[in-house]
Design an enzyme around this catalytic site. Structure first.
Site, mmCIF file in Angstrom:
data_model
loop_
_atom_site.group_PDB
_atom_site.id
_atom_site.type_symbol
_atom_site.label_atom_id
_atom_site.label_comp_id
_atom_site.label_asym_id
_atom_site.label_seq_id
_atom_site.Cartn_x
_atom_site.Cartn_y
_atom_site.Cartn_z
ATOM 1 N N ASP A 283 0.823 -1.207 0.000
ATOM 2 C CA ASP A 283 0.000 0.000 0.000
ATOM 3 C C ASP A 283 0.862 1.264 0.000
ATOM 4 O O ASP A 283 0.369 2.354 0.292
ATOM 5 C CB ASP A 283 -0.912 0.034 1.230
ATOM 6 N N ASP A 436 -8.335 -7.050 12.933
ATOM 7 C CA ASP A 436 -8.002 -8.380 13.428
ATOM 8 C C ASP A 436 -8.958 -8.822 14.537
ATOM 9 O O ASP A 436 -9.451 -9.952 14.536
ATOM 10 C CB ASP A 436 -6.551 -8.425 13.909
#
Length: 702
Positions: A283, A436
Site C-alpha cells: 500500500d 483483526d
C-alpha cells in the site's frame, strides 16, 4: 563468661575470636588475599584476642578504599546520567518540537491518519485548567498552613469550626473556613463516591488478573498444550505429511526498513512450492519504496519462489482494505488456508509445519495463532517495558483464553486462518482500526474455535520511540471501543451460549478494554491528586501502593528477567493511561481520532537467524539488487525529494507534561497533611510523567 566464636576462612584456616562482652557485634571484612579477613567489633569497648591471623590496619584501609572507590563510581555514573538527561532536556526545549507539530509532519501520515485537533485541544485544555486550579489551591493551602490551619482528620477539622464559630481573626481565616465547609459539604461526598466506584472496578480488574494468572499456573502445572492430530505426521520420519494449499500474505505500507527481511523469511518457509503462494500486498505511496519492493519480489521470482506483487494506488480501508482486496483474487479459491505476517515479522522456516497440522481433522478450528518474540526487547527502557506487557498478554491472556475458552483476539499477524472461517464471518471489514479483533469476534459468533501456540514464536520488532508506541497504543485502544458499539447487537442476537456472551461483553470488551484505562487514568491521575486538595475524601494506602504493586508483580511474572523494572513498569503503565483513556473515549463516542491509523515505524533489525543466513541458503548476494533502469529512477526520485525530507526529532508531549506538574503539585500538597505513601507515589508518578513528557524514555534522536 566469655563467648568464643570460630570461623573458617576461604582456605580452611580456622580463626578463633574471644569476645569479652557478649553484646558486641562483629563484622567480617574480606582481605586482599583469598584466606585473609578481618574481624571488626563495635559497641561497648572491650578487648578482642584473635588467634591465627592478627588484624591488619592496612588490610582494613584497603577494603575501605575499595568500597569508597565503588561508591564514587556509582556517584559518577549517576552524575553522568543526570548531566546527559539535562543536556537532552535542553536540546528538547531548544528544538521547540511538540506533539502539536505531529500533524504537520508527513513522515508516514496522510490527512486521514491525523488526530482530530479539536478533540486533542479539548482534552489538553481540561488538563491545563485542572493544573492551574491545583497550583492556585496549593498556594492557598500553604498560606493557610502557615496561619495555623493544620489538617489531621475530617472530624477534628469540623469540630474546630463549629466549636469556635466566632474565632475568625481576619478575612483570610474567614475565607478559608468557608472553603473548608464548602469542600466538606459539596466536594468531598461526590469525590469519595467516585473514588469508591473506581476502587471497586480496580478490585474487580485485579481479581480478573489473578484468575488469569491462576489459569496460567494450572496450564504449566498440568503441562497442557494443544496437540495436533497424529495423522498429520508421517509415522516413519515423524515429520508432517499434511501439505494443504496455503496462501501467505505480507501486507505493508511504506516500510522500506523491513521489507527485505520479511520477504526473505517467508520465501524460505519449508513447504512444497506447488502448494504455497506468497502475496506481497503493498500500500506504499512512496515511489522509492514501491520500486525497491518490486525489485525484491522480482529477485525472488527469478529464484523460483512462487511470489506475486500487488500494489494499491488508493489506500482505502488501510490494512483491512488491503487484505480484502487480496482475497478477491480469482486464484484464492484454490487455497484452503491463509497465513498473515506483517512487514516486520520473520517466521522460522518450520512455521507452517508447526501450525497447520492442528487443522487436520479438526473442522471446527478456524485460527491458529503463534506467539510474538522481539529482536529488540533490550534496546532501551521503553522496549523493556513493552516486553513485560506483551509477555503477559501472550503467556497469560492469550494462552488461558485459548485453552479454556477456545477464543481470543487475533493479533493481526503470525497466525493461520482457515479461509472458510474468514468467508463465513463476512471477510475483512474496514469499519474499525482493529480489523483483526473484528474478524475474530465475528468468527467466534459463528462457532469457530481458536488455538494459541505458546511454544511457536515469530520474531518481530517493538516500537523504539515513544511517538511510535503512543500512536500504536491509541489505535489499539480506540478500535476495540468502536468495535464494541458495532458488535454488541450481534453478540446479543447470536446463538452462542450465555457464558460466551458474558465473556465477550463483560470480560473481553468492558473489563479489559474499557474499565482498565478508565479507572487507571481517573483514579491515579484525577481522583488521587484531588483528594490532596479535598482531604476529607480519602484513598486508602492499600489502593495507592499495595494493590498496584501486586498487579505489577503478577504482570511481570511471565518475564522474570525484567523484575528489576517492576517500579518503572508500574509508573509507566499509569503514565500511558492518559493516551489509553483518550483513545478509549474517542472510540466509544466515535470522535475524530478514533479513525486515526499510522503505520508503526520500524528500524529494520534482523533476528538471530538474520537476513544474511536466509539469503545465503539461496546463494544470493546480500547486497540490494536492482536493475540499472530502476536504479537510475530511484536515484532521480531521491534527488527530487531530498529537500522535502524531514529530520526526525524527539518531541515534548504537552498533555503528559501538564499532568506531571499537576501530580508534583499534588505531592507538595500531601506534605501539608503528612500523607507519606501518597506523597511518594505522587512524586514518583509525577517524575514519570515528566520523563515521558520530555520524550526521554525511548529512542533519542535529538
Amino acid at each position: 563468661m566469655a563467648n568464643w566464636w570460630r570461623k573458617e576462612s576461604h582456605k580452611g584456616t580456622p580463626v578463633v575470636v574471644k569476645m569479652e562482652n557478649p553484646n558486641w557485634s562483629m563484622v567480617e571484612l574480606q582481605g586482599p588475599s583469598d584466606d585473609d579477613f578481618i574481624i571488626a567489633a563495635e559497641s561497648p569497648p572491650g578487648r578482642i584476642r584473635e588467634k591465627g591471623r592478627g588484624k591488619n590496619a592496612k588490610q582494613l584501609t584497603w577494603v575501605l578504599l575499595l568500597k569508597a572507590h565503588k561508591a564514587a563510581g556509582c556517584l559518577t555514573s549517576i552524575g553522568s546520567a543526570l548531566v546527559n538527561i539535562g543536556a537532552a532536556v535542553k536540546r528538547r526545549v531548544a528544538s521547540g518540537k511538540t506533539d502539536a507539530d505531529l500533524d504537520n509532519d508527513n513522515d508516514n501520515a496522510d490527512s486521514g491518519e491525523r488526530e482530530n485537533p479539536t478533540v486533542k485541544t479539548r482534552f489538553y485544555l481540561f488538563i491545563k485548567i485542572f493544573l492551574w486550579v491545583s497550583v492556585g489551591l496549593l498556594g492557598f493551602e500553604v498560606a493557610a498552613y502557615y496561619k495555623g490551619w493544620h489538617f489531621r482528620a475530617p472530624h477534628l477539622e469540623l469540630n474546630y469550626f463549629w466549636a469556635y464559630p466566632f474565632g475568625v481573626k481576619d478575612v483570610f481565616d474567614w475565607i478559608y473556613s468557608k472553603w473548608v465547609v464548602i469542600r466538606v459539604d459539596y466536594f468531598a461526598p461526590p469525590l469519595q463516591f467516585l473514588a469508591n466506584v473506581c476502587i471497586v472496578l480496580f478490585l474487580i480488574q485485579t481479581l480478573d488478573r489473578l484468575i488469569l494468572c491462576l489459569g496460567c499456573f494450572w496450564i504449566r502445572f498440568k503441562k497442557i498444550k494443544p496437540v495436533p492430530n497424529a495423522s498429520a505426521f508421517d509415522l516413519e520420519s515423524g515429520e508432517t505429511g499434511y501439505f494443504p494449499m496455503v496462501l501467505v500474505q505480507i501486507p505493508m505500507c511504506n516500510e522500506k526498513e523491513v521489507y527485505q527481511q520479511s520477504i526473505a523469511a517467508v520465501c524460505n518457509l519449508d513447504w512444497p512450492k506447488d502448494k504455497l503462494l506468497i502475496q506481497v500486498l503493498d500500500d506504499s505511496d512512496d515511489p522509492i519504496t514501491v520500486l525497491l519492493i518490486q525489485e525484491e519480489v522480482r529477485k525472488w521470482q527469478q529464484l523460483d519462489a512462487n511470489i506475486v506483487y500487488r500494489h494499491r494506488v488508493i489506500r482505502e480501508g488501510y490494512k483491512a482494505g488491503n487484505l480484502k482486496s487480496a482475497m478477491s483474487c480469482s486464484y484464492v479459491k484454490d487455497y484452503e488456508f491463509v497465513a498473515i505476517f506483517d512487514a516486520d515479522f520473520q517466521p522460522a522456516s518450520d512455521f507452517l509445519k508447526r501450525t497447520l497440522p492442528h487443522f487436520k481433522d479438526n473442522e471446527e478450528l478456524g485460527l491458529v495463532q503463534a506467539r510474538w518474540s522481539f529482536v529488540n526487547k533490550d534496546e532501551n527502557l521503553l522496549t523493556r517495558l513493552q516486553n513485560i506487557n506483551l509477555a503477559f498478554h501472550f503467556e497469560v491472556e492469550q494462552q488461558v483464553n485459548g485453552v479454556f475458552l477456545n477464543f481470543f483476539g487475533f493479533n493481526g499477524t503470525a497466525g493461520v486462518w482457515r479461509i472458510k472461517a474468514l468467508e463465513e464471518a463476512g471477510g475483512w471489514l474496514e469499519r474499525t482500526t482493529v480489523e483483526d479483533m473484528d474478524i475474530a469476534v465475528r468468527a467466534h459468533l459463528h462457532g469457530w474455535k481458536f488455538i494459541f501456540l505458546n511454544d511457536v514464536e515469530c520474531q518481530c520488532e517493538l516500537p523504539e520511540s515513544y511517538e511510535a508506541y503512543r500512536k500504536q497504543q491509541h489505535r489499539w485502544h480506540s478500535g476495540p471501543m468502536q468495535l464494541f458499539r458495532l458488535c454488541l447487537p450481534d453478540i446479543v442476537r447470536s446463538k452462542i451460549g450465555i457464558w460466551k456472551k458474558f465473556n465477550l461483553i463483560f470480560l473481553f470488551f468492558l473489563l479489559r478494554k474499557l474499565i482498565l484505562p478508565f479507572y487507571s487514568f481517573t483514579l491515579f491521575c484525577i481522583i488521587l491528586p484531588m483528594t490532596m486538595f479535598v482531604p476529607e475524601a480519602v484513598l486508602p494506602a492499600w489502593v495507592v501502593c499495595y494493590i498496584p504493586a501486586t498487579m505489577s508483580f503478577l504482570n511481570i511474572l511471565p518475564a522474570p528477567k525484567f523484575f528489576p523494572f517492576i517500579v518503572p513498569y508500574l509508573l509507566f503503565e499509569n503514565t500511558m493511561s492518559v493516551t489509553k483513556f483518550n483513545a478509549m473515549v474517542s472510540g466509544l463516542f466515535q470522535l475524530g481520532s478514533a479513525y486515526e491509523w499510522v503505520v508503526t515505524k520500524k528500524s529494520g533489525r534482523s533476528s538471530e537467524g538474520d537476513l544474511v543466513s536466509m539469503v545465503g541458503k539461496k546463494e544470493l548476494n546480500t547486497e540490494k539488487s536492482a536493475s540499472a533502469n530502476n536504479l537510475e529512477e530511484i536515484e532521480l526520485i531521491q534527488k527530487q525529494d531530498k529537500n522535502l525530507s524531514k529530520k526526525k526529532h524527539n518531541r515534548i508531549y504537552m498533555k503528559e507534561l501538564a499532568l506531571a506538574f499537576l501530580l508534583l503539585t499534588a505531592s507538595a500538597r500531601s506534605l501539608l497533611s503528612a500523607q507519606g505513601i501518597h506523597f511518594y507515589f505522587l512524586m514518583f508518578q509525577g517524575i514519570s510523567f515528566l520523563l515521558v513528557g520530555l520524550d526521554l524514555i525511548g529512542e533519542q534522536v535529538v
